[in-house]
Design a protein around this motif. Sequence first.
Motif, PDB file in Angstrom:
ATOM      1  N   PRO A 109       0.833  -1.216   0.000  1.00 53.99           N
ATOM      2  CA  PRO A 109       0.000   0.000   0.000  1.00 53.99           C
ATOM      3  C   PRO A 109       0.862   1.259   0.000  1.00 53.99           C
ATOM      4  O   PRO A 109       1.975   1.265   0.552  1.00 53.99           O
ATOM      5  N   SER A 110       0.354   2.317  -0.585  1.00 57.52           N
ATOM      6  CA  SER A 110       1.135   3.544  -0.753  1.00 57.52           C
ATOM      7  C   SER A 110       1.583   4.126   0.577  1.00 57.52           C
ATOM      8  O   SER A 110       2.677   4.692   0.684  1.00 57.52           O
ATOM      9  N   ASP A 111       0.757   3.985   1.623  1.00 59.48           N
ATOM     10  CA  ASP A 111       1.130   4.526   2.934  1.00 59.48           C
ATOM     11  C   ASP A 111       2.401   3.863   3.454  1.00 59.48           C
ATOM     12  O   ASP A 111       3.266   4.532   4.028  1.00 59.48           O
ATOM     13  N   LEU A 112       2.537   2.562   3.234  1.00 55.82           N
ATOM     14  CA  LEU A 112       3.738   1.856   3.668  1.00 55.82           C
ATOM     15  C   LEU A 112       4.931   2.268   2.823  1.00 55.82           C
ATOM     16  O   LEU A 112       6.032   2.493   3.339  1.00 55.82           O
ATOM     17  N   ARG A 113       4.726   2.374   1.520  1.00 56.01           N
ATOM     18  CA  ARG A 113       5.827   2.742   0.612  1.00 56.01           C
ATOM     19  C   ARG A 113       6.410   4.103   0.983  1.00 56.01           C
ATOM     20  O   ARG A 113       7.627   4.292   0.955  1.00 56.01           O
ATOM     21  N   LYS A 114       5.546   5.037   1.354  1.00 57.72           N
ATOM     22  CA  LYS A 114       6.004   6.390   1.659  1.00 57.72           C
ATOM     23  C   LYS A 114       6.867   6.435   2.910  1.00 57.72           C
ATOM     24  O   LYS A 114       7.671   7.360   3.088  1.00 57.72           O
ATOM     25  N   ARG A 115       6.698   5.454   3.795  1.00 62.56           N
ATOM     26  CA  ARG A 115       7.425   5.457   5.067  1.00 62.56           C
ATOM     27  C   ARG A 115       8.624   4.515   5.083  1.00 62.56           C
ATOM     28  O   ARG A 115       9.154   4.221   6.146  1.00 62.56           O
ATOM     29  N   CYS A 116       9.037   4.044   3.913  1.00 67.64           N
ATOM     30  CA  CYS A 116      10.143   3.086   3.873  1.00 67.64           C
ATOM     31  C   CYS A 116      11.171   3.491   2.828  1.00 67.64           C
ATOM     32  O   CYS A 116      10.839   3.718   1.658  1.00 67.64           O
ATOM     33  N   THR A 117      12.421   3.588   3.253  1.00 67.62           N
ATOM     34  CA  THR A 117      13.550   3.840   2.360  1.00 67.62           C
ATOM     35  C   THR A 117      14.461   2.621   2.385  1.00 67.62           C
ATOM     36  O   THR A 117      14.847   2.155   3.461  1.00 67.62           O
TER      37      THR A 117
END
Length: 273
Positions: A109-117
């Motif tokens: 989900p996009s919310d997870l992607r945004k919080r992971c580098t």
Amino acid sequence: MTDQLERGPARTAHAGVLLSSVGERGVLCDFYDEDGSDTYRDLIQDSDGTLETREFAARVPGDPGPVLELAAGMGRLTFPFLELGWEMTALELSATVVAAFRKRLAEAPSDLRKRCTVVQGDMSAFALGKRFGAVVISSGSVNELGEADRKGLYASVLEHLAPGGKFLLSLELTKPVDAEPVERSQELSGRSGRRHVLHVKILPSEEIQEITIYPADETADPFVVCTHRRRLFTVDRIVRELGQAGFDVVARKPFASTGGGRDDMVLVEAQRS
């Protein structure tokens, strides 16, 4: 890592027997290299890190701010951390594993992607240009490092901890090692349904654990034999090294990494001295 056990896949004694028996079908690889990536994904990608994640989270109440996970692999712990709402940086050495991690993250989900580098880097020598409220490393990862690289790990973590930040390590709860070599084998089922055999041999005189993974189907073609060698040392040794490196160990908590209920791991919590 600068003082790895050896370059390339280790031809363990068990691997040698297997490869001799299968002839040209045999392929030798390390569990973490490109040839072993299919076996790695089949066994590791969907393995459950929930219980281990809960133990880490219990030591970091509230919002920890940015969290750095070292030797993140395919995200066995990273994704449960993201589900908690944490902002994660996942550092992993293997380019093959990093590529698979990024593919998996792209499907999240996009919310997870945004919080992971995701960063490809060496946990024994990294410079990320930011500080973290917590740095975590999961079970078995420290065992990949020799003494010099462990010193590099500790120094790098100190450079990246925010004031009051925590260094959290889960370590195997080791038992006294017998004087003679010990071997055991078990079958494991991968996410694809394929069966694999895990063979482990402990070499006490060398303080080494040899791991050999291969198909349970003796007719498999190619017959991929994955090997890996890990160092063995006690929790007390790591705690002592942390103190020498400039940490205060403030807690050591045994826990069960599976639903079986038997404590097989220890979570070590350390802070800057």
